[in-house]
Enzyme design. Structure first.
Site, short mmCIF file in Angstrom:
data_model
loop_
_atom_site.label_atom_id
_atom_site.label_comp_id
_atom_site.label_asym_id
_atom_site.label_seq_id
_atom_site.Cartn_x
_atom_site.Cartn_y
_atom_site.Cartn_z
N HIS A 160 14.48 9.04 2.47
CA HIS A 160 15.10 7.74 2.81
C HIS A 160 16.59 7.93 3.07
O HIS A 160 17.12 7.46 4.08
CB HIS A 160 14.85 6.76 1.65
CG HIS A 160 15.51 5.42 1.82
ND1 HIS A 160 14.80 4.28 2.15
CD2 HIS A 160 16.80 5.02 1.70
CE1 HIS A 160 15.63 3.25 2.22
NE2 HIS A 160 16.86 3.67 1.95
N HIS A 164 18.93 7.79 6.72
CA HIS A 164 20.12 6.99 7.04
C HIS A 164 21.07 7.80 7.92
O HIS A 164 21.74 7.25 8.80
CB HIS A 164 20.84 6.55 5.77
CG HIS A 164 20.26 5.32 5.14
ND1 HIS A 164 20.02 4.16 5.83
CD2 HIS A 164 19.86 5.07 3.86
CE1 HIS A 164 19.50 3.24 5.02
NE2 HIS A 164 19.39 3.77 3.82
N GLU A 184 17.43 0.01 7.16
CA GLU A 184 16.62 0.24 5.94
C GLU A 184 15.16 0.51 6.29
O GLU A 184 14.50 1.35 5.66
CB GLU A 184 16.72 -0.97 5.02
CG GLU A 184 17.97 -0.99 4.17
CD GLU A 184 18.08 0.24 3.28
OE1 GLU A 184 17.07 0.64 2.67
OE2 GLU A 184 19.17 0.82 3.20
N ASP A 252 23.26 -8.58 -0.59
CA ASP A 252 22.71 -7.34 -0.08
C ASP A 252 23.01 -7.16 1.42
O ASP A 252 22.12 -6.84 2.22
CB ASP A 252 21.18 -7.34 -0.34
CG ASP A 252 20.49 -6.08 0.13
OD1 ASP A 252 21.10 -4.99 0.04
OD2 ASP A 252 19.35 -6.20 0.60
N HIS A 257 17.94 -4.84 2.39
CA HIS A 257 16.79 -4.31 1.65
C HIS A 257 15.70 -5.36 1.48
O HIS A 257 14.65 -5.07 0.92
CB HIS A 257 17.21 -3.80 0.26
CG HIS A 257 18.13 -2.64 0.28
ND1 HIS A 257 19.50 -2.77 0.32
CD2 HIS A 257 17.88 -1.30 0.26
CE1 HIS A 257 20.06 -1.57 0.32
NE2 HIS A 257 19.11 -0.66 0.28
#
Lengths: 337, 90
Positions: A160, A164, A184, A252, A257
């Site tokens: 993950h 990015h 994400e 967020d 997310h």
């Protein structure tokens, strides 16, 4: 043709519109311009004009020694033998696995397609319940030991974070609102793809959970996210699985997310029908044509264009366009004609 | 001083909220006012992903001060304040 020098005098909104219409050089200029603007804040301008040489994509593992600092003590680098540190060896191996996956599957030369070194910091901070990518390197906390284990314990977390980096260099999706949720989303997609490869799982027997190996028995849930059933992985999981429940608040970074649950569910539905490899190829090729401000509709529009081309070229299942259309329809997204 | 601090984001996006009253000295008050009135966002790292987001609202002597930070912009004064609050609540 829109070469870099010409594009530099064109306003960003025009570049963006041209990028949306498939002009890849304008997309590159738009993304490069954003990166350069960002770098100008932190490095000497004269460094910017130098062409970056391709690197060797070497791995470096640093120990933060529980300080809130990066690159405190180098403990293992590329080609070094195993060291007397289980976490360092695991991160070394897992980041190598992820890098090899992208090289062997998409011929990507490290995380930036230019041989960038893969730098990881472990044991960051005290009881730090997080892992992040900062534009240059990965950083992992070792968790509080109460609800979270060490964030290096899971291949999907490592993949993950590395994804990015890939997203930054391929599409530079800005980290807020729907573009941020796509950022994400791509990290969860390739986190789960790599996890299934690593564990030699099939789409039908995989758990489709993200971060299940970094939570303890005391954590109120089985994982951090679920691609199969967004919103169900733990007591705090507020991911929607349909556009009707799109989060529109400011938390967020405007729900990066949170709203990623919507395309995550669509990916899961697509992968069940056409398989993880075809889905991964379609999603990866689509990422390459997205741009900084792309939203969910732009994702779908480009997934369909890319899957049409790939199926015409007999590189993916011929039903992929139909399957992706149906999968996104189930989460409330349809192509805008 | 009354505080309301909302932390979101991070890989897990498990939100934390702290609300309450804290006694602080004059110097700390002045330092907090200064960083909230003039948040230094120039060096914000826009490539930062999975970092925590801090929404900070403080009521100092009846006046409200607020700002939003991430881990690339959060000043040490706010880090210390969050640490102090977290310690007092555990």
């Amino acid at each position: 043709m829109c070469i870099k020098a010409q594009c530099s005098i064109i306003p960003p909104h025009i570049l963006e519109e041209l990028a949306k219409r498939g002009n890849t050089s304008c997309k590159k200029t738009l993304n490069d311009a954003q990166r350069i603007l960002l770098k100008r804040n932190t490095v000497l301008n004269n460094l910017l004009i130098q062409e970056e040489k391709a690197g060797k994509g070497e791995r470096y593992i640093y120990d933060s020694l529980n300080l809130y600092k990066q690159r405190v003590e180098l403990i293992r680098k590329e080609n070094d033998d195993e060291v007397d540190d289980v976490i360092a060896n695991e991160v070394y191996d897992m980041s190598g696995y992820v890098k090899d996956y992208f090289k062997n599957t998409f011929n990507l030369n490290s995380i930036d397609d230019n041989g960038m070194d893969v730098i990881s910091n472990i044991r960051y901070g005290k009881n730090y319940n997080n892992a992040f990518w900062d534009g240059d390197e990965m950083t992992y906390g070792e968790g509080d030991g109460i609800q979270f284990k060490d964030f290096t314990k899971a291949i999907d977390v490592v993949a993950h974070e590395l994804m990015h980096a890939v997203t930054q260099f391929l599409a530079n999706l800005e980290y807020k609102s729907q573009p941020g949720a796509l950022n994400e989303h791509f990290s969860d997609v390739f986190g789960t793809v790599v996890k299934q490869k690593y564990l030699k799982q099939d789409v039908t027997c995989a758990d489709w959970l993200i971060g299940d190996l970094i939570v303890t028995d005391k954590f109120p849930g089985k994982a951090i996210r679920s691609m199969k059933a967004p919103g169900t992985s733990n007591d705090f999981d507020n991911q929607p699985d349909h556009m009707d429940n799109l989060y529109t608040g400011t938390d967020d970074n405007e729900g990066v997310h949170i709203n990623s649950g919507i395309p995550n569910k669509a990916f899961y539905l697509s992968a069940l029908e056409i398989g993880i490899d075809d889905s991964a190829l379609i999603w990866f090729e689509t990422l390459k044509v997205l741009w900084r401000t792309a939203n969910f509709n732009d994702l779908l529009d480009n997934l369909l264009k890319v899957s049409k081309k790939l199926s015409d070229d007999k590189k993916v299942n011929i039903k992929s366009v139909e399957v992706i259309t149906k999968s996104f329809s189930e989460v409330g997204l349809a192509q805008i004609v | 001083m009354f505080y309301n601090i909302h932390i979101s984001g991070g890989f897990a996006n498990i939100q934390r909220e702290y609300e309450g009253k804290l006694d602080i000295d004059i110097q700390q008050k002045e330092n907090l006012k200064k960083v909230l009135n003039n948040p230094n966002l120039v060096n914000e790292n826009k490539n930062l992903t999975d970092a925590f987001v801090y929404d900070v609202k403080l009521n100092i002597d009846g006046k409200i001060y607020g700002a939003t930070f991430n881990e690339s912009t959060i000043p040490q004064e706010i880090v210390n304040l969050v640490d102090e609050i977290e310690k007092s609540t555990t």
